[in-house]
Motif scaffolding. Structure first.
Motif, PDB file in Angstrom:
ATOM      1  N   ILE A  14       0.182 -21.545   6.825  1.00 36.05           N
ATOM      2  CA  ILE A  14      -0.139 -20.128   6.956  1.00 36.05           C
ATOM      3  C   ILE A  14      -1.000 -19.947   8.206  1.00 36.05           C
ATOM      4  O   ILE A  14      -2.009 -20.636   8.378  1.00 36.05           O
ATOM      5  CB  ILE A  14      -0.896 -19.630   5.709  1.00 36.05           C
ATOM      6  CG1 ILE A  14      -0.026 -19.824   4.459  1.00 36.05           C
ATOM      7  CG2 ILE A  14      -1.312 -18.165   5.876  1.00 36.05           C
ATOM      8  CD1 ILE A  14      -0.751 -19.579   3.143  1.00 36.05           C
ATOM      9  N   LYS A  67       4.450  -7.211   8.583  1.00 35.47           N
ATOM     10  CA  LYS A  67       4.719  -7.751   7.258  1.00 35.47           C
ATOM     11  C   LYS A  67       5.180  -9.206   7.345  1.00 35.47           C
ATOM     12  O   LYS A  67       5.928  -9.579   8.228  1.00 35.47           O
ATOM     13  CB  LYS A  67       5.801  -6.909   6.574  1.00 35.47           C
ATOM     14  CG  LYS A  67       6.106  -7.329   5.155  1.00 35.47           C
ATOM     15  CD  LYS A  67       7.222  -6.465   4.585  1.00 35.47           C
ATOM     16  CE  LYS A  67       7.545  -6.829   3.171  1.00 35.47           C
ATOM     17  NZ  LYS A  67       7.920  -8.215   2.945  1.00 35.47           N
ATOM     18  N   ASN A  68       4.715 -10.001   6.372  1.00 34.74           N
ATOM     19  CA  ASN A  68       5.177 -11.395   6.282  1.00 34.74           C
ATOM     20  C   ASN A  68       6.684 -11.433   6.070  1.00 34.74           C
ATOM     21  O   ASN A  68       7.231 -10.618   5.341  1.00 34.74           O
ATOM     22  CB  ASN A  68       4.549 -12.105   5.075  1.00 34.74           C
ATOM     23  CG  ASN A  68       3.068 -12.259   5.156  1.00 34.74           C
ATOM     24  OD1 ASN A  68       2.407 -11.718   6.009  1.00 34.74           O
ATOM     25  ND2 ASN A  68       2.524 -13.013   4.223  1.00 34.74           N
ATOM     26  N   HIS A  71       6.588 -15.205   1.766  1.00 32.92           N
ATOM     27  CA  HIS A  71       5.335 -15.087   1.043  1.00 32.92           C
ATOM     28  C   HIS A  71       5.349 -16.015  -0.163  1.00 32.92           C
ATOM     29  O   HIS A  71       6.389 -16.524  -0.562  1.00 32.92           O
ATOM     30  CB  HIS A  71       5.063 -13.631   0.620  1.00 32.92           C
ATOM     31  CG  HIS A  71       5.990 -13.129  -0.433  1.00 32.92           C
ATOM     32  ND1 HIS A  71       7.166 -12.489  -0.127  1.00 32.92           N
ATOM     33  CD2 HIS A  71       5.934 -13.184  -1.787  1.00 32.92           C
ATOM     34  CE1 HIS A  71       7.791 -12.162  -1.245  1.00 32.92           C
ATOM     35  NE2 HIS A  71       7.062 -12.583  -2.273  1.00 32.92           N
ATOM     36  N   VAL A 107       1.879  -6.899  -5.200  1.00 29.92           N
ATOM     37  CA  VAL A 107       1.729  -7.471  -3.863  1.00 29.92           C
ATOM     38  C   VAL A 107       0.259  -7.369  -3.491  1.00 29.92           C
ATOM     39  O   VAL A 107      -0.350  -6.301  -3.596  1.00 29.92           O
ATOM     40  CB  VAL A 107       2.612  -6.752  -2.820  1.00 29.92           C
ATOM     41  CG1 VAL A 107       2.439  -7.386  -1.441  1.00 29.92           C
ATOM     42  CG2 VAL A 107       4.078  -6.771  -3.255  1.00 29.92           C
ATOM     43  N   ALA A 109      -3.042  -9.189  -0.772  1.00 21.34           N
ATOM     44  CA  ALA A 109      -3.283  -9.780   0.540  1.00 21.34           C
ATOM     45  C   ALA A 109      -4.576 -10.572   0.497  1.00 21.34           C
ATOM     46  O   ALA A 109      -5.528 -10.204  -0.204  1.00 21.34           O
ATOM     47  CB  ALA A 109      -3.370  -8.700   1.620  1.00 21.34           C
ATOM     48  N   ASN A 114      -2.760 -11.738   4.922  1.00 19.38           N
ATOM     49  CA  ASN A 114      -1.539 -12.476   4.563  1.00 19.38           C
ATOM     50  C   ASN A 114      -1.128 -12.077   3.153  1.00 19.38           C
ATOM     51  O   ASN A 114      -1.909 -12.191   2.214  1.00 19.38           O
ATOM     52  CB  ASN A 114      -1.776 -13.985   4.638  1.00 19.38           C
ATOM     53  CG  ASN A 114      -2.092 -14.436   6.036  1.00 19.38           C
ATOM     54  OD1 ASN A 114      -1.330 -14.194   6.962  1.00 19.38           O
ATOM     55  ND2 ASN A 114      -3.235 -15.075   6.199  1.00 19.38           N
ATOM     56  N   GLU A 115       0.110 -11.624   3.003  1.00 17.55           N
ATOM     57  CA  GLU A 115       0.574 -11.096   1.733  1.00 17.55           C
ATOM     58  C   GLU A 115       1.086 -12.185   0.801  1.00 17.55           C
ATOM     59  O   GLU A 115       1.645 -13.186   1.239  1.00 17.55           O
ATOM     60  CB  GLU A 115       1.676 -10.072   1.983  1.00 17.55           C
ATOM     61  CG  GLU A 115       1.166  -8.865   2.755  1.00 17.55           C
ATOM     62  CD  GLU A 115       2.245  -8.179   3.549  1.00 17.55           C
ATOM     63  OE1 GLU A 115       3.391  -8.641   3.572  1.00 17.55           O
ATOM     64  OE2 GLU A 115       1.919  -7.169   4.198  1.00 17.55           O
ATOM     65  N   PHE A 116       0.882 -11.959  -0.494  1.00 18.02           N
ATOM     66  CA  PHE A 116       1.408 -12.829  -1.537  1.00 18.02           C
ATOM     67  C   PHE A 116       1.584 -11.976  -2.781  1.00 18.02           C
ATOM     68  O   PHE A 116       1.074 -10.849  -2.843  1.00 18.02           O
ATOM     69  CB  PHE A 116       0.480 -14.026  -1.806  1.00 18.02           C
ATOM     70  CG  PHE A 116      -0.883 -13.645  -2.306  1.00 18.02           C
ATOM     71  CD1 PHE A 116      -1.160 -13.618  -3.659  1.00 18.02           C
ATOM     72  CD2 PHE A 116      -1.888 -13.296  -1.422  1.00 18.02           C
ATOM     73  CE1 PHE A 116      -2.416 -13.253  -4.129  1.00 18.02           C
ATOM     74  CE2 PHE A 116      -3.157 -12.930  -1.870  1.00 18.02           C
ATOM     75  CZ  PHE A 116      -3.416 -12.919  -3.236  1.00 18.02           C
ATOM     76  N   CYS A 117       2.312 -12.460  -3.747  1.00 17.46           N
ATOM     77  CA  CYS A 117       2.506 -11.715  -4.993  1.00 17.46           C
ATOM     78  C   CYS A 117       1.817 -12.418  -6.149  1.00 17.46           C
ATOM     79  O   CYS A 117       1.812 -13.650  -6.222  1.00 17.46           O
ATOM     80  CB  CYS A 117       3.991 -11.581  -5.326  1.00 17.46           C
ATOM     81  SG  CYS A 117       4.878 -10.471  -4.233  1.00 17.46           S
TER      82      CYS A 117
END
Length: 122
Positions: A14, A67-68, A71, A107, A109, A114-117
């Motif tokens: 990342i 946007k990533n 993710h 969603v 960040a 940095n985006e993740f779910c």
């Protein structure tokens, strides 16, 4: 018979302006530990027993700006509790809860965007 794979995941890397700033967030999120630096540009995280994927933060000069394209989904037992904990750790909410055919997620960040779910485990 299928062809053998070209390879396997080695690290999930990342980009980060300041890896030492976001590493504690990801350690708390995933229950992993910092494993030290590989050169001056890669801060390594792992769980020590090889169960969780290995993660590295690569130092880059620019901040995240779009946007990533890839993710991470983090499985959680309670979505609301996980969202509250991410916010407590310095992360933020990117979207309201979503649902598709019984699957529920949010969603989020990390502190650098940095985006993740957060995905509800079945």
């Amino acid at each position: 018979m299928p062809e053998p794979p070209v390879g396997r995941f080695h690290w999930i890397v990342i980009d980060s302006v300041k890896p030492s700033r976001i590493a504690p967030f990801w350690c708390a999120l995933l229950g992993v530990q910092e494993r030290g630096w590989f050169t001056q540009d890669y801060l390594l995280l792992s769980d020590g027993d090889g169960v969780a994927p290995k993660i590295a933060f690569q130092r880059v000069p620019e901040s995240k700006s779009v946007k990533n394209r890839l993710h991470v989904d983090v499985g959680v037992a309670d979505l609301d509790e996980a969202v509250a904990r991410v916010i407590e750790l310095g992360g933020s909410v990117v979207s309201e809860e979503r649902e598709l055919q019984g699957a529920r997620w949010r969603v989020m960040a990390d502190p650098e965007g940095n985006e993740f779910c957060l995905a509800l485990d079945d």
